[in-house]
Design an enzyme around this catalytic site. Structure first.
Site, PDB file in Angstrom:
ATOM      1  N   SER A   1      41.641  69.145  18.906  1.00  0.00           N
ATOM      2  CA  SER A   1      41.099  70.157  17.995  1.00  0.00           C
ATOM      3  C   SER A   1      41.980  71.393  17.843  1.00  0.00           C
ATOM      4  O   SER A   1      41.817  72.154  16.898  1.00  0.00           O
ATOM      5  CB  SER A   1      39.693  70.581  18.423  1.00  0.00           C
ATOM      6  OG  SER A   1      39.737  71.377  19.578  1.00  0.00           O
TER       7      SER A   1
ATOM      8  N   LYS B   1      39.144  77.244  21.576  1.00  0.00           N
ATOM      9  CA  LYS B   1      39.059  77.528  20.142  1.00  0.00           C
ATOM     10  C   LYS B   1      39.730  78.860  19.849  1.00  0.00           C
ATOM     11  O   LYS B   1      40.012  79.651  20.740  1.00  0.00           O
ATOM     12  CB  LYS B   1      37.599  77.593  19.667  1.00  0.00           C
ATOM     13  CG  LYS B   1      36.781  76.337  19.930  1.00  0.00           C
ATOM     14  CD  LYS B   1      37.265  75.151  19.134  1.00  0.00           C
ATOM     15  CE  LYS B   1      36.434  73.913  19.484  1.00  0.00           C
ATOM     16  NZ  LYS B   1      37.000  72.695  18.965  1.00  0.00           N
TER      17      LYS B   1
END
Length: 150
Positions: free
Chosen positions: A22, A60
């Site tokens: 990700s 993230k």
């Protein structure tokens, strides 16, 4: 012993091993990164280790800050109606909402986070803004900081 390890994790930081894709191209699977407790107010572009409600913590990037409005239009990210330029993304990356909802209002102490690999990331587009209490660590990154288009 466990409390000493917990204290070391909270104060000194820890090595984290990246799992998943990700955060490509900034972080690759099995990359190691040093994560430490936030030492300042979080800024747009910071990479954080957070509890996203899944089994393992997630890595993230902070895109939206408390009090801001985040929305998506034509594959672009807008903050308070201003186009966000994200130099750490692959060229021609398009960002789309994961649901029909394409507008997010961030409350006090809420952040909007996304993975750099927008097509392969479960992030705030899916689970919404996250509270500051769910952000446990920051990871230093040499990536250029995002800015607003003129």
């Amino acid at each position: 012993m466990v409390s000493c390890l917990w204290l070391a994790w909270q104060v000194a930081g820890a090595m984290v091993v990246v799992q998943g894709e990700s955060m490509l191209p900034s972080f690759h699977p099995n990359d190691c990164a040093f994560a430490r407790p936030p030492s300042r107010k979080l800024e747009r572009g910071d990479v954080v280790v957070l509890d996203d409600g899944h089994k393992d913590y997630a890595l993230k990037r902070v895109v939206g800050l408390p009090g801001e409005t985040v929305h998506f239009h034509d594959g672009q990210v807008f903050i308070n109606r201003r186009l966000l330029h994200e130099p750490y993304l692959e060229r021609n990356t398009r960002t789309y909402p994961c649901q029909k909802l394409a507008l997010f209002f961030l409350c006090k102490d809420q952040y909007f986070v996304m993975g750099d690999n927008r097509g392969n990331s479960i992030d705030s587009r899916s689970y919404g803004p996250i509270d500051i209490e769910r952000i446990h660590k920051t990871v230093p990154s040499s990536a250029p900081q995002p800015s607003f288009a003129p």
